[in-house]
Design a protein around this motif. Structure first.
Motif, PDB file in Angstrom:
ATOM      1  N   VAL A  89       0.859  -1.182   0.000  1.00 41.27           N
ATOM      2  CA  VAL A  89       0.000   0.000   0.000  1.00 41.27           C
ATOM      3  C   VAL A  89       0.896   1.233   0.000  1.00 41.27           C
ATOM      4  O   VAL A  89       1.668   1.432   0.940  1.00 41.27           O
ATOM      5  N   ARG A  90       0.832   2.012  -1.077  1.00 41.80           N
ATOM      6  CA  ARG A  90       1.687   3.184  -1.220  1.00 41.80           C
ATOM      7  C   ARG A  90       0.829   4.422  -1.462  1.00 41.80           C
ATOM      8  O   ARG A  90       0.127   4.505  -2.465  1.00 41.80           O
ATOM      9  N   MET A  91       0.889   5.372  -0.540  1.00 42.00           N
ATOM     10  CA  MET A  91       0.106   6.591  -0.662  1.00 42.00           C
ATOM     11  C   MET A  91       0.687   7.496  -1.741  1.00 42.00           C
ATOM     12  O   MET A  91       1.890   7.730  -1.793  1.00 42.00           O
ATOM     13  N   GLN A  98       4.378  10.238   5.500  1.00 40.53           N
ATOM     14  CA  GLN A  98       4.884   8.942   5.031  1.00 40.53           C
ATOM     15  C   GLN A  98       3.838   7.879   5.355  1.00 40.53           C
ATOM     16  O   GLN A  98       3.195   7.939   6.406  1.00 40.53           O
ATOM     17  N   PHE A  99       3.605   6.924   4.441  1.00 37.21           N
ATOM     18  CA  PHE A  99       2.605   5.868   4.659  1.00 37.21           C
ATOM     19  C   PHE A  99       3.003   4.645   3.840  1.00 37.21           C
ATOM     20  O   PHE A  99       3.000   4.695   2.613  1.00 37.21           O
ATOM     21  N   HIS A 100       3.397   3.568   4.513  1.00 38.29           N
ATOM     22  CA  HIS A 100       3.782   2.334   3.832  1.00 38.29           C
ATOM     23  C   HIS A 100       3.082   1.148   4.488  1.00 38.29           C
ATOM     24  O   HIS A 100       3.281   0.895   5.671  1.00 38.29           O
ATOM     25  N   GLY A 101       2.260   0.452   3.718  1.00 43.35           N
ATOM     26  CA  GLY A 101       1.637  -0.766   4.209  1.00 43.35           C
ATOM     27  C   GLY A 101       2.088  -1.949   3.376  1.00 43.35           C
ATOM     28  O   GLY A 101       2.290  -1.812   2.167  1.00 43.35           O
ATOM     29  N   ASP A 102       2.273  -3.083   4.015  1.00 45.84           N
ATOM     30  CA  ASP A 102       2.683  -4.301   3.302  1.00 45.84           C
ATOM     31  C   ASP A 102       1.852  -5.483   3.757  1.00 45.84           C
ATOM     32  O   ASP A 102       1.849  -5.830   4.944  1.00 45.84           O
ATOM     33  N   TRP A 103       1.128  -6.080   2.814  1.00 44.85           N
ATOM     34  CA  TRP A 103       0.397  -7.325   3.053  1.00 44.85           C
ATOM     35  C   TRP A 103       1.244  -8.468   2.504  1.00 44.85           C
ATOM     36  O   TRP A 103       1.731  -8.388   1.368  1.00 44.85           O
ATOM     37  N   HIS A 104       1.412  -9.527   3.302  1.00 43.07           N
ATOM     38  CA  HIS A 104       2.101 -10.732   2.841  1.00 43.07           C
ATOM     39  C   HIS A 104       1.214 -11.932   3.155  1.00 43.07           C
ATOM     40  O   HIS A 104       0.705 -12.049   4.283  1.00 43.07           O
ATOM     41  N   LEU A 105       1.031 -12.811   2.175  1.00 36.57           N
ATOM     42  CA  LEU A 105       0.187 -13.992   2.355  1.00 36.57           C
ATOM     43  C   LEU A 105       1.021 -15.234   2.066  1.00 36.57           C
ATOM     44  O   LEU A 105       1.692 -15.316   1.030  1.00 36.57           O
ATOM     45  N   VAL A 106       0.990 -16.176   2.996  1.00 34.40           N
ATOM     46  CA  VAL A 106       1.767 -17.415   2.856  1.00 34.40           C
ATOM     47  C   VAL A 106       0.813 -18.598   2.934  1.00 34.40           C
ATOM     48  O   VAL A 106       0.175 -18.817   3.974  1.00 34.40           O
ATOM     49  N   PRO A 107       0.675 -19.368   1.831  1.00 33.46           N
ATOM     50  CA  PRO A 107      -0.215 -20.543   1.861  1.00 33.46           C
ATOM     51  C   PRO A 107       0.295 -21.592   2.841  1.00 33.46           C
ATOM     52  O   PRO A 107       1.502 -21.776   2.982  1.00 33.46           O
ATOM     53  N   TYR A 121       3.421   4.716   9.424  1.00 27.68           N
ATOM     54  CA  TYR A 121       2.984   6.004   8.888  1.00 27.68           C
ATOM     55  C   TYR A 121       3.454   7.133   9.782  1.00 27.68           C
ATOM     56  O   TYR A 121       3.764   6.931  10.948  1.00 27.68           O
ATOM     57  N   GLN A 122       3.520   8.297   9.192  1.00 30.29           N
ATOM     58  CA  GLN A 122       3.927   9.497   9.923  1.00 30.29           C
ATOM     59  C   GLN A 122       2.992  10.620   9.503  1.00 30.29           C
ATOM     60  O   GLN A 122       2.746  10.828   8.312  1.00 30.29           O
ATOM     61  N   PHE A 123       2.452  11.326  10.472  1.00 31.46           N
ATOM     62  CA  PHE A 123       1.518  12.410  10.203  1.00 31.46           C
ATOM     63  C   PHE A 123       2.232  13.617   9.614  1.00 31.46           C
ATOM     64  O   PHE A 123       3.368  13.898   9.966  1.00 31.46           O
ATOM     65  N   SER A 124       1.530  14.334   8.758  1.00 32.69           N
ATOM     66  CA  SER A 124       2.026  15.637   8.317  1.00 32.69           C
ATOM     67  C   SER A 124       1.941  16.595   9.499  1.00 32.69           C
ATOM     68  O   SER A 124       1.020  16.496  10.314  1.00 32.69           O
TER      69      SER A 124
END
Length: 175
Positions: A89-91, A98-107, A121-124
């Motif tokens: 997830v990239r804003m 700053q805003f960085h989200g990462d989804w990881h899926l492992v079967p 994330y970091q607020f303005s």
């Protein structure tokens, strides 16, 4: 159900959230729930509108509107992805420095999958007060649970699907 940590990161004002759960659903099905932002308003109570701007095999771009208590904001994202393994997830535009989200899926074979979500994330500056910061922590801290509830409401568990399939197979030991 998993672990959750909400803690200030190294830099002043940074927030990090890490969440990991095991679910009895396929990685593909969970990935699709996460990737299909157009359905977020139907199961994320604080997401009041969502629009897919562009979608390809390699990325998805969306505009999301959030409302929680007195906090209202819109965020545009452009998210690289590889189904069913990961989605970042990239804003592109929004109220964060700053805003960085990462989804990881492992079967996990036929047992389901592990879903991990890491967000920092970091607020303005000057944008949000302490109430808003607490509200955002609550929103982002509950994201994974919201997807798990959505999966429980809409997806058949893999184990039940496998059990159902074996129950339908003819039983030769009838004597």
């Amino acid at each position: 159900m998993g672990l959750i940590a909400v803690e200030p990161a190294n830099k002043e004002g940074d927030v990090e959230i890490r969440r990991s759960v095991l679910v009895p659903y396929s990685a593909e099905a969970m990935f699709d729930l996460i990737e299909q932002a157009e359905f977020y308003p139907s199961f994320l109570p604080w997401c009041t509108a969502a629009e897919i701007l562009e979608r390809s095999d390699d990325w998805v771009a969306a505009r999301l509107e959030f409302t929680y208590l007195s906090l209202r904001f819109t965020m545009r994202t452009r998210n690289p992805k590889r189904r069913p393994e990961w989605l970042q997830v990239r804003m592109v535009e929004g109220p964060f420095k700053q805003f960085h989200g990462d989804w990881h899926l492992v079967p996990l074979a036929d047992q389901g999958c592990r879903v991990a979500f890491d967000l920092s994330y970091q607020f303005s500056e000057g944008l949000v007060d302490q109430v808003a910061k607490a509200a955002l922590g609550r929103i982002f801290g509950s994201v994974v649970e919201a997807f798990v509830k959505r999966a429980e409401a809409t997806l058949p568990p893999l184990v039940a699907a496998a059990a159902g399939a074996s129950a339908k197979s003819p039983n030769a030991s009838h004597g």
